[in-house]
Design an enzyme around this catalytic site. Sequence first.
Site, PDB file in Angstrom:
ATOM      1  N   TYR A   1      10.668   5.027  76.389  1.00  0.00           N
ATOM      2  CA  TYR A   1      11.372   6.095  77.112  1.00  0.00           C
ATOM      3  C   TYR A   1      12.837   6.176  76.683  1.00  0.00           C
ATOM      4  CZ  TYR A   1      12.521   8.970  81.275  1.00  0.00           C
ATOM      5  OH  TYR A   1      12.922   9.963  82.126  1.00  0.00           O
TER       6      TYR A   1
ATOM      7  N   SER B   1      17.805  12.344  80.029  1.00  0.00           N
ATOM      8  CA  SER B   1      17.827  11.394  81.142  1.00  0.00           C
ATOM      9  C   SER B   1      19.111  10.591  81.034  1.00  0.00           C
ATOM     10  CB  SER B   1      16.627  10.452  81.022  1.00  0.00           C
ATOM     11  OG  SER B   1      16.739   9.355  81.910  1.00  0.00           O
TER      12      SER B   1
END
Length: 256
Positions: A151, A138
């Site tokens: 995350y 990401s």
Amino acid sequence: SLSGKTAIVTGSNSGIGLGVTRALAGQGADVVLNSFTDTKADHALAEELSKAFGTKVTYIQADMSKGEDCRALIEKAGACDILVNNAGIQHVAPIDEFPVDKWNAIIAINMSSAFHTTAVALPMMRKAGWGRVINIASAHGLRASPFKSAYVTAKHGIVGMTKTVALETAREPITANAICPGYVLTPLVEAQIPDTAKEYKMSEDEVIEKVILAKQPSKQFATVEQIGGLATFLCSDAAEQITGQALAVDGGWTAA
Ligand code: NAD
């Protein structure tokens, strides 16, 4: 063409995983679909993709939060030329209020799962004499945002794992790379809009404009087709010397 190759895409009944599956099947690869749900819809999706692309698409259930399930997924598939570690979840909360079970689940699904699948897949790639490891990290593998401690930790971790795998396979016909998408409008992003609105005390429309797309200089979401396109390129001969990289598809987010 990827015909004769088998790709395993974790978490592939939705969003980016499904987009990557379509792209690889579109190049002729056989694909193993995965989710933890094992519903009629999962099996029907495999059948539908198989018909649409004329390749073998099979479904194997495995819960990516469990190490033994991750390993069993690759073993059951029996072949793995292309491994796409994509399964991922998100939870948005300040670190001092972050639920411990959510932290553990995010670290397990978004990061540790790739350790387990890669460990089993690499010997198969070595035996076949060719392999591609593609980790869907990401922009949050390269940059942080508040309220996403688990995350951001997991995604930075998987970028590090990608580099390590690339170095361990550098002399072999195997590459390992991470794709770092900015925001892609999938169920994962849609689901975090209400909580983000709460944390920032904004409306949901304001969150899209002022929080989400504020990160992306292009002011546009990336698409699952664009992620699939890069995954396909990484499987091509042209990408043979690209390894250990974290390739952003983020409308300029990480340029800033
Ligand atoms: P999504 O919610 O549409 O898909 C997530 C997938 O993971 C689903 O197929 C789901 O079945 C699977 N999954 C979740 N928990 C699982 C488990 N325990 N076992 C097996 N499968 C499980 O989300 P998405 O946006 O397509 O996300 C896919 C990946 O892309 C994730 O790793 C995510 O972090 C990453 N990513 C997404 C974006 C974005 O903006 N959407 C941006 C950067 C990175």
